[in-house]
Design a protein around this motif. Structure first.
Motif, PDB file in Angstrom:
ATOM      1  N   VAL A 206       0.850  -1.206   0.000  1.00 30.79           N
ATOM      2  CA  VAL A 206       0.000   0.000   0.000  1.00 30.79           C
ATOM      3  C   VAL A 206       0.881   1.251   0.000  1.00 30.79           C
ATOM      4  O   VAL A 206       2.039   1.204   0.424  1.00 30.79           O
ATOM      5  CB  VAL A 206      -0.927   0.088   1.240  1.00 30.79           C
ATOM      6  CG1 VAL A 206      -2.132  -0.783   1.092  1.00 30.79           C
ATOM      7  CG2 VAL A 206      -0.181  -0.180   2.536  1.00 30.79           C
ATOM      8  N   THR A 207       0.311   2.346  -0.471  1.00 35.25           N
ATOM      9  CA  THR A 207       1.025   3.626  -0.422  1.00 35.25           C
ATOM     10  C   THR A 207       0.119   4.640   0.282  1.00 35.25           C
ATOM     11  O   THR A 207      -1.060   4.358   0.541  1.00 35.25           O
ATOM     12  CB  THR A 207       1.367   4.168  -1.827  1.00 35.25           C
ATOM     13  OG1 THR A 207       0.141   4.584  -2.442  1.00 35.25           O
ATOM     14  CG2 THR A 207       2.041   3.119  -2.706  1.00 35.25           C
ATOM     15  N   ILE A 208       0.653   5.809   0.527  1.00 34.16           N
ATOM     16  CA  ILE A 208      -0.101   6.854   1.225  1.00 34.16           C
ATOM     17  C   ILE A 208      -1.408   7.199   0.486  1.00 34.16           C
ATOM     18  O   ILE A 208      -2.418   7.529   1.104  1.00 34.16           O
ATOM     19  CB  ILE A 208       0.786   8.111   1.458  1.00 34.16           C
ATOM     20  CG1 ILE A 208       0.085   9.174   2.323  1.00 34.16           C
ATOM     21  CG2 ILE A 208       1.246   8.729   0.153  1.00 34.16           C
ATOM     22  CD1 ILE A 208       0.027   8.858   3.784  1.00 34.16           C
ATOM     23  N   GLU A 209      -1.416   7.042  -0.835  1.00 30.06           N
ATOM     24  CA  GLU A 209      -2.631   7.362  -1.619  1.00 30.06           C
ATOM     25  C   GLU A 209      -3.828   6.516  -1.187  1.00 30.06           C
ATOM     26  O   GLU A 209      -4.970   6.950  -1.277  1.00 30.06           O
ATOM     27  CB  GLU A 209      -2.411   7.117  -3.131  1.00 30.06           C
ATOM     28  CG  GLU A 209      -1.776   8.265  -3.881  1.00 30.06           C
ATOM     29  CD  GLU A 209      -0.335   8.483  -3.465  1.00 30.06           C
ATOM     30  OE1 GLU A 209       0.424   7.481  -3.438  1.00 30.06           O
ATOM     31  OE2 GLU A 209       0.015   9.630  -3.148  1.00 30.06           O
TER      32      GLU A 209
ATOM     33  N   GLN B 200     -10.605  16.552  -0.013  1.00 30.71           N
ATOM     34  CA  GLN B 200      -9.490  15.708  -0.452  1.00 30.71           C
ATOM     35  C   GLN B 200      -8.374  15.808   0.596  1.00 30.71           C
ATOM     36  O   GLN B 200      -7.766  16.860   0.753  1.00 30.71           O
ATOM     37  CB  GLN B 200      -8.996  16.168  -1.833  1.00 30.71           C
ATOM     38  CG  GLN B 200      -7.731  15.460  -2.310  1.00 30.71           C
ATOM     39  CD  GLN B 200      -7.895  13.934  -2.441  1.00 30.71           C
ATOM     40  OE1 GLN B 200      -8.808  13.463  -3.110  1.00 30.71           O
ATOM     41  NE2 GLN B 200      -7.014  13.178  -1.791  1.00 30.71           N
ATOM     42  N   PRO B 201      -8.101  14.718   1.321  1.00 29.47           N
ATOM     43  CA  PRO B 201      -7.069  14.799   2.365  1.00 29.47           C
ATOM     44  C   PRO B 201      -5.675  14.954   1.763  1.00 29.47           C
ATOM     45  O   PRO B 201      -5.406  14.474   0.658  1.00 29.47           O
ATOM     46  CB  PRO B 201      -7.166  13.442   3.081  1.00 29.47           C
ATOM     47  CG  PRO B 201      -8.373  12.772   2.556  1.00 29.47           C
ATOM     48  CD  PRO B 201      -8.708  13.383   1.247  1.00 29.47           C
ATOM     49  N   THR B 202      -4.812  15.634   2.504  1.00 33.17           N
ATOM     50  CA  THR B 202      -3.437  15.793   2.041  1.00 33.17           C
ATOM     51  C   THR B 202      -2.438  15.165   3.018  1.00 33.17           C
ATOM     52  O   THR B 202      -1.305  14.932   2.686  1.00 33.17           O
ATOM     53  CB  THR B 202      -3.087  17.291   1.871  1.00 33.17           C
ATOM     54  OG1 THR B 202      -3.440  17.968   3.086  1.00 33.17           O
ATOM     55  CG2 THR B 202      -3.863  17.912   0.721  1.00 33.17           C
ATOM     56  N   GLU B 203      -2.898  14.935   4.258  1.00 33.89           N
ATOM     57  CA  GLU B 203      -2.007  14.378   5.283  1.00 33.89           C
ATOM     58  C   GLU B 203      -2.762  13.382   6.132  1.00 33.89           C
ATOM     59  O   GLU B 203      -3.968  13.542   6.359  1.00 33.89           O
ATOM     60  CB  GLU B 203      -1.561  15.484   6.250  1.00 33.89           C
ATOM     61  CG  GLU B 203      -0.450  16.374   5.780  1.00 33.89           C
ATOM     62  CD  GLU B 203      -0.311  17.540   6.753  1.00 33.89           C
ATOM     63  OE1 GLU B 203      -0.219  17.305   7.965  1.00 33.89           O
ATOM     64  OE2 GLU B 203      -0.363  18.687   6.258  1.00 33.89           O
ATOM     65  N   LEU B 204      -2.024  12.411   6.655  1.00 37.09           N
ATOM     66  CA  LEU B 204      -2.618  11.344   7.470  1.00 37.09           C
ATOM     67  C   LEU B 204      -3.289  11.874   8.745  1.00 37.09           C
ATOM     68  O   LEU B 204      -4.349  11.422   9.134  1.00 37.09           O
ATOM     69  CB  LEU B 204      -1.493  10.367   7.859  1.00 37.09           C
ATOM     70  CG  LEU B 204      -1.789   8.880   7.924  1.00 37.09           C
ATOM     71  CD1 LEU B 204      -2.531   8.382   6.711  1.00 37.09           C
ATOM     72  CD2 LEU B 204      -0.477   8.109   8.100  1.00 37.09           C
TER      73      LEU B 204
END
Ligand code: AHG
Ligand code: MN
Ligand code: MN
Length: 363
Positions: A176-179, A334-338
């Protein structure tokens, strides 16, 4: 027929009396109500991709919730209350039970090999789950706040767990990746919370309404106690940490004054536990609004978009309520950070819309 009806009614009255007298009523209710396990199996086919994986995730959360519930109930008896001595990435003290709940949920999900990744409030980065065959073949990621309202543990007030489930967007078979985690809330396939309260409940949605299950701790089984939960369109409760009043944006100050005005069904009642899950749960049942706005102290608010606001917003909308950041729908951000924070206005539809009106006016 009249005689038959009278005898029948007499028998059922005697039966009810005996049930109440001997406490059988609880047993009977539970016999009638479906268990969470039965409910999950019955509804498996209503999922868009019914491979059984999502059902197994809910099942694992059910199991982990029971383990955490057992521990939360003993808090105070065993050496579990208080700070663990470390801080999480947001600079907050981690409570011992925070750390414990985090481990239980993560291990339960990893051991069952049903997710490809996990993000948690208590972990700086997301966890990649490869699976024992190292295949990265699972399709779902889980994001969670393992223990919400944890500052309330020491004072014996309800706490909770919040979770959100997405289908991965990167190809199966790769890590998995952050996306996979930074997806807007509208992509959620399931979300829910556990409330460790006077009774412990698991409330969740898979996009077909909201259902609540109450745990019978004696036998460790969740029963469907709150089918198809709905927010009333209007409510009379507002929940906000008013201690921050002077730091709030003008729109929020104006809305609070509106709530307190003597007019029509106002003033509203103010109720704030300081435990999002508990405040949300009460407002969904009774009708109300929860607000955690920006303030000059917390310019983006306090609550986290991915594992607090998005799952609660999904449940709220599925229950006929609304969730916004004061101006726009939470689930479309749209999230940009966890660990991104957002202001949060959530609850009965008309109340949230009213608060948004004040925000727009003061902009
Ligand atoms: P957590 O315990 O996971 O850090 O979350 C606490 C959150 C939320 O549950 C609650 O509504 C809010 O923080 C309370 O914040 P204030 O004390 O600032 O009102
Ligand atoms: Mn929280
Ligand atoms: Mn937490």
């Amino acid at each position: 027929t009249t005689l038959f009806r009278s005898i029948n009614s007499l028998i059922s009255q005697i039966y009810r009396y005996l049930c109440l007298k001997h406490n059988y009523i609880i047993f009977i209710m539970e016999e009638r109500n479906r268990t969470l396990g039965e409910f999950i199996i019955e509804h498996q086919n209503s999922f868009q991709y019914s491979t059984g994986e999502l059902s197994r995730i809910i099942n694992s959360i059910r199991l982990a919730a029971k383990v955490v519930n057992y521990k939360v109930n003993k808090a105070g008896l065993v050496d579990i209350v208080g700070a663990a001595g470390e801080q999480n990435i947001q600079g907050e003290d981690q409570q011992k039970l925070d750390v414990y709940a985090n481990e239980v949920f993560i291990q339960t999900l990893i051991n069952r090999e049903i997710v490809c990744g996990i993000a948690s409030e208590e972990n700086d980065d997301f966890i990649t789950v490869a699976g024992s065959d190292n295949s990265h073949n699972n399709k779902y990621v889980v994001l969670m706040d393992p223990l919400d309202g944890s500052s309330n543990i020491d004072v014996n007030v309800s706490v909770g767990t919040i979770f959100s489930v997405f289908r991965r967007i990167t190809p199966v078979g790769t890590p998995v990746t952050i996306e996979d985690f930074l997806q807007p809330g509208v992509n959620q396939v399931a979300a829910g919370y556990v409330i460790y309260g006077t009774s412990t409940m698991l409330v969740y949605t898979t996009g077909h309404g909201v259902n609540g299950f109450t745990l019978n701790p004696a036998i460790g089984t969740f029963y469907l106690s709150h089918p198809d939960m709905k927010y009333s369109e209007d409510g009379k409760i507002y929940s906000i940490n008013e201690g921050n009043y002077v730091h709030f944006p003008q729109g929020v100050k104006d809305y609070i004054k509106y709530c307190q005005l003597e007019e029509g069904d106002r003033p509203y009642t103010s109720r704030y536990i300081g435990s999002l899950v508990s405040d949300f749960h009460r407002n969904m049942i009774k009708g109300g609004i929860y607000l955690y706005p920006t303030s000059s102290k917390a310019p983006n608010g306090k609550l986290r978009l991915l594992y607090e606001c998005n799952p609660m917003a999904f449940i709220a909308e599925q229950a006929g309520g609304k969730a916004s950041d004061g101006y726009k729908r939470i689930m479309e951000i749209q999230p940009t950070e966890l660990h991104q924070r957002v202001p949060f206005f959530c609850g009965s539809k008309n109340m949230v819309e009213k608060a948004e009106e004040f925000m727009a006016k003061a902009k």
